[in-house]
Design a protein around this motif. Structure first.
Motif, short mmCIF file in Angstrom:
data_model
loop_
_atom_site.label_atom_id
_atom_site.label_comp_id
_atom_site.label_asym_id
_atom_site.label_seq_id
_atom_site.Cartn_x
_atom_site.Cartn_y
_atom_site.Cartn_z
N LEU A 1 -31.00 29.50 -21.18
CA LEU A 1 -31.77 27.88 -21.50
C LEU A 1 -32.27 27.13 -19.99
O LEU A 1 -31.40 27.57 -19.18
CB LEU A 1 -30.50 27.31 -22.13
CG LEU A 1 -30.07 27.40 -23.47
CD1 LEU A 1 -29.00 26.77 -24.34
CD2 LEU A 1 -31.46 28.29 -24.82
N ILE A 2 -33.44 26.35 -20.57
CA ILE A 2 -34.06 25.92 -19.54
C ILE A 2 -34.15 24.77 -20.20
O ILE A 2 -34.14 24.12 -21.22
CB ILE A 2 -35.63 26.30 -18.55
CG1 ILE A 2 -35.60 27.65 -17.59
CG2 ILE A 2 -35.79 24.69 -18.36
CD1 ILE A 2 -34.36 27.37 -16.94
N TYR A 3 -33.24 23.89 -19.29
CA TYR A 3 -33.39 22.04 -20.13
C TYR A 3 -34.13 21.18 -19.53
O TYR A 3 -34.42 21.07 -17.88
CB TYR A 3 -31.94 21.85 -19.64
CG TYR A 3 -31.82 19.90 -20.68
CD1 TYR A 3 -32.16 19.85 -21.52
CD2 TYR A 3 -31.29 19.20 -19.26
CE1 TYR A 3 -31.81 18.08 -22.33
CE2 TYR A 3 -31.31 18.15 -20.02
CZ TYR A 3 -31.33 17.60 -21.53
OH TYR A 3 -31.48 16.31 -21.59
N LEU A 4 -35.41 20.44 -19.79
CA LEU A 4 -36.23 19.20 -19.62
C LEU A 4 -35.90 17.90 -20.13
O LEU A 4 -35.60 17.62 -21.43
CB LEU A 4 -37.67 19.74 -20.01
CG LEU A 4 -38.46 18.76 -19.47
CD1 LEU A 4 -38.73 18.81 -17.38
CD2 LEU A 4 -39.72 19.28 -19.96
N PRO A 5 -35.18 17.53 -18.86
CA PRO A 5 -34.99 16.00 -19.20
C PRO A 5 -35.59 15.33 -19.68
O PRO A 5 -37.34 15.55 -19.78
CB PRO A 5 -34.13 15.67 -17.99
CG PRO A 5 -34.05 16.29 -17.04
CD PRO A 5 -35.37 17.85 -17.49
N ARG A 6 -35.62 14.36 -20.76
CA ARG A 6 -37.26 13.18 -21.63
C ARG A 6 -36.97 12.56 -20.44
O ARG A 6 -38.51 12.33 -20.29
CB ARG A 6 -36.23 12.79 -22.80
CG ARG A 6 -37.29 11.84 -22.85
CD ARG A 6 -36.67 11.12 -24.23
NE ARG A 6 -37.59 10.29 -25.06
CZ ARG A 6 -37.69 8.78 -24.72
NH1 ARG A 6 -36.24 8.38 -23.42
NH2 ARG A 6 -38.32 8.22 -25.09
N ALA A 7 -36.61 11.72 -19.06
CA ALA A 7 -36.79 11.06 -18.31
C ALA A 7 -37.91 11.44 -17.54
O ALA A 7 -39.03 10.57 -17.49
CB ALA A 7 -35.97 10.60 -17.63
N GLU A 8 -38.17 12.98 -17.04
CA GLU A 8 -39.17 13.57 -16.21
C GLU A 8 -40.34 13.85 -17.15
O GLU A 8 -41.04 13.43 -16.42
CB GLU A 8 -38.76 15.19 -15.60
CG GLU A 8 -37.54 14.96 -15.14
CD GLU A 8 -37.03 14.38 -13.75
OE1 GLU A 8 -38.31 13.35 -13.44
OE2 GLU A 8 -36.40 13.80 -13.16
N PHE A 9 -40.32 14.18 -18.61
CA PHE A 9 -41.32 14.14 -18.68
C PHE A 9 -42.21 13.02 -19.41
O PHE A 9 -42.50 12.61 -19.95
CB PHE A 9 -41.38 15.20 -20.21
CG PHE A 9 -42.35 15.29 -21.30
CD1 PHE A 9 -43.63 16.08 -21.19
CD2 PHE A 9 -42.47 14.21 -22.78
CE1 PHE A 9 -44.67 16.05 -21.99
CE2 PHE A 9 -43.38 14.75 -23.40
CZ PHE A 9 -44.45 15.51 -22.84
#
Length: 232
Positions: A104-112
């Motif tokens: 999986l790839i995880y994108l932190p909400r803060a970055e988006f």
């Protein structure tokens, strides 16, 4: 990095973002490898980010007060998992668990959220994507509420055809990585009803060929038209 950018672009809400923005988001993504039965999050958990499937499958489901589970979707390679809760800062509306070992790839909400707040182009692209999603959900709710099982199956097959199908001279070829039990759970019916619905679609000429998980369908817009009662 190019693979991660392509993965992000495959998510409907990110499809219109520029290469530069996607590159910045991709640089902040975190790879994760997990085993079968790994819980990504549970309904009610605070949303800290979203996942993208590189390999494997993730089942998204709700659990009733009596403990009965309702599968909402099964996402495979190239698909996002629970991207919408990132916008309102709320909780995950459903639970997610891997059904096989997965990368999986995880994108932190803060970055988006930073990209959304600081770049008007990002905000505009996301609003357009959410508008398309809302329109699709309205059609889906109408189909589930007012149409029979065959119409519901036609609608979900149209979505899979758009997403994973290959256009050929004879129709749309699709490898359907779903069991009949999973399809039944997704459209809210029994496995036996799904089997009958497949036969109905074949009789109507909407499903031209079926060999195991390999399907040959008519174009997705024709499936949706029939599901809405527009005829074949």
């Amino acid at each position: 990095m190019p693979d991660v950018i392509a993965l992000l672009r495959g998510a409907p809400i990110f499809a219109d973002l520029s290469e530069a923005v996607l590159s910045r988001l991709a640089a902040r993504c975190v790879p994760r490898t997990v085993g079968e039965g790994f819980s990504l999050f549970r309904s009610g958990d605070s949303c800290q980010g979203t996942y993208f499937v590189l390999e494997g499958r993730v089942r998204i489901y709700r659990t009733s007060a009596s403990g009965q589970e309702q599968t909402l979707a099964v996402e495979g390679a190239g698909r996002p998992v629970a991207e919408l809760p990132m916008f309102d800062g709320g909780t995950y509306p459903a639970s997610a668990v891997t059904t096989m070992p997965a990368r999986l790839i995880y994108l932190p909400r803060a970055e988006f959220e930073h990209a959304f707040r600081t770049d008007p182009d990002v905000a505009a692209a996301v609003v357009r994507a959410l508008g398309r999603r809302l329109r699709h959900l309205v059609q889906l709710v109408e189909t589930v509420a007012f149409r029979d099982v065959a119409a519901r199956l036609a609608m979900i097959l149209a979505d899979y055809a758009d997403r994973d199908g290959t256009i050929t001279a004879d129709g749309v070829a699709l490898v359907l990585e779903r069991t009949q039990d999973e399809l039944a759970a997704e459209i809210g019916t029994a496995r036996e009803s799904v089997s009958r619905a497949f036969k109905q679609l074949q009789a109507k000429g909407l499903l031209r060929e079926r060999k195991g998980s390999r399907l040959l369908l008519v174009p997705a817009d024709r499936l949706r038209g029939w599901a809405r009662g527009d005829g074949t």
